[in-house]
Motif scaffolding. Structure first.
Motif, mmCIF file in Angstrom:
data_model
loop_
_atom_site.group_PDB
_atom_site.id
_atom_site.type_symbol
_atom_site.label_atom_id
_atom_site.label_comp_id
_atom_site.label_asym_id
_atom_site.label_seq_id
_atom_site.Cartn_x
_atom_site.Cartn_y
_atom_site.Cartn_z
ATOM 1 N N PHE A 142 -5.439 -1.426 -6.701
ATOM 2 C CA PHE A 142 -6.054 -1.348 -8.025
ATOM 3 C C PHE A 142 -5.295 -2.216 -9.031
ATOM 4 O O PHE A 142 -5.889 -3.001 -9.779
ATOM 5 N N GLY A 143 -3.980 -2.092 -9.041
ATOM 6 C CA GLY A 143 -3.164 -2.864 -9.980
ATOM 7 C C GLY A 143 -3.266 -4.357 -9.748
ATOM 8 O O GLY A 143 -3.342 -5.146 -10.704
ATOM 9 N N TYR A 185 -12.031 4.313 -10.602
ATOM 10 C CA TYR A 185 -11.586 4.780 -9.286
ATOM 11 C C TYR A 185 -12.347 4.068 -8.170
ATOM 12 O O TYR A 185 -11.765 3.682 -7.145
ATOM 13 N N ASN A 192 -2.944 3.185 -0.342
ATOM 14 C CA ASN A 192 -2.439 2.040 -1.118
ATOM 15 C C ASN A 192 -3.322 1.799 -2.345
ATOM 16 O O ASN A 192 -3.527 0.654 -2.752
ATOM 17 N N PHE A 193 -3.810 2.888 -2.916
ATOM 18 C CA PHE A 193 -4.774 2.755 -4.001
ATOM 19 C C PHE A 193 -4.185 2.031 -5.206
ATOM 20 O O PHE A 193 -4.770 1.074 -5.721
ATOM 21 N N TRP A 194 -3.032 2.475 -5.679
ATOM 22 C CA TRP A 194 -2.503 1.943 -6.931
ATOM 23 C C TRP A 194 -2.074 0.486 -6.803
ATOM 24 O O TRP A 194 -2.226 -0.297 -7.751
#
Length: 294
Positions: A194-195, A156, A189-191
């Protein structure tokens, strides 16, 4: 023909990855020059300490159970001075590379997509190096502690920690400011962030593995097929040298997080859009005119 990469624009997942390699291809020589100019000494120091450590470990493994064995796999033998020196110089290498490449990108953007000189990069480098180096130690400990707790906290924190470095260099942010700013920019816009980083790091590690795989395989085959299993000191040394040289591949994720930073900044503040409106009609500046996605 694709024009020079314009950092200040919105990008989706695929555009960030594509533009990472486009920018790398367009600036390959100056980026490598920047890397070896500012990181070469740290790379050599890291490589030297790792070679000494590898030499010690190979001899220790090959003499286990023999009269030449000296203490076996004790804590002091495994975690000696050369081990901690290799960690220190490896961290310094990554910190110097992060500062050098981010300084290059910051100046590239400031100069209107023009390649900066080494003198200009040096001005940034000497100002930000110790800030990034000190912050790296704290952040690595933070992520390490996060991974201890069932891995999830570490994963995370990963994109937030990565985003802090562009903020420190491009916005001249302090540790506290960069930490809070990274959460503000990424939280919606974390995912995607992260992606994007995970995919790029997988590509980087795959490239690095392909380089060191032959010597590693030959070493393992020789060790398990002989009557007296022993690691090859020569192959182990070659593998260590290749691993050190392969650190240049980690330039790629730094470009990726920089593109992600400017994309998120554009979504939040539209600085690049306002700049292009202000400069509308100016044909002296070559920019990437591919359509943005809103």
């Amino acid at each position: 023909m694709i024009g020079k990469i314009e950092f200040k624009k919105r990008r989706d997942f695929g555009q960030v990855i594509n533009d990472t390699f486009t920018f790398m291809r367009q600036n390959f020589k100056p980026l490598l020059k920047t890397y070896f100019t500012f990181c070469g000494l740290f790379v050599l120091a890291s490589m030297s300490s790792m070679l000494v450590y590898q030499y010690k470990m190979v001899n220790m493994i090959n003499t286990v159970g023999s009269d030449k064995s000296s203490g076996g796999f004790s804590f002091g033998n495994i975690y000696g001075l050369e081990y901690f020196l290799s960690l220190l110089f490896s961290l310094a290498t990554y910190a110097s590379m992060t500062v050098a490449i981010l300084s290059y990108i910051a100046l590239y953007v400031q100069k209107g997509n023009q390649i900066p000189t080494m003198e200009e990069v040096w001005g940034y480098f000497k100002y930000y190096f110790f800030r990034i180096f000190g912050s790296s130690i704290v952040l690595i400990l933070m992520v390490f502690i996060g991974f201890i707790f069932c891995l999830i906290p570490g994963f995370y924190l990963f994109p937030f920690v990565a985003m802090m470095f562009p903020i420190m260099v491009i916005e001249n942010g302090t540790f506290g400011y960069s930490f809070s700013r990274s959460f503000t920019m990424i939280k919606d816009n974390f995912w995607v962030t992260f992606g994007t980083l995970i995919i790029v790091w997988i590509i980087v590690y795959a490239c690095m593995s392909m380089v060191v795989l032959p010597t590693t395989l030959f070493n393992m085959i020789g060790m398990f097929t002989s009557k007296n299993p022993q690691m090859s000191l020569t192959l182990s040394m070659i593998t260590t040298v290749l691993q050190s040289l392969c650190q240049a591949f980690t330039i790629i994720p730094i470009i990726t997080i920089s593109l992600s930073y400017f994309s998120l900044l554009e979504q939040k503040e539209n600085t690049g859009l306002m700049e292009r409106i202000t400069n509308f009609g100016n044909t002296n500046k070559t920019i990437d005119t591919r359509p943005e996605e809103y």
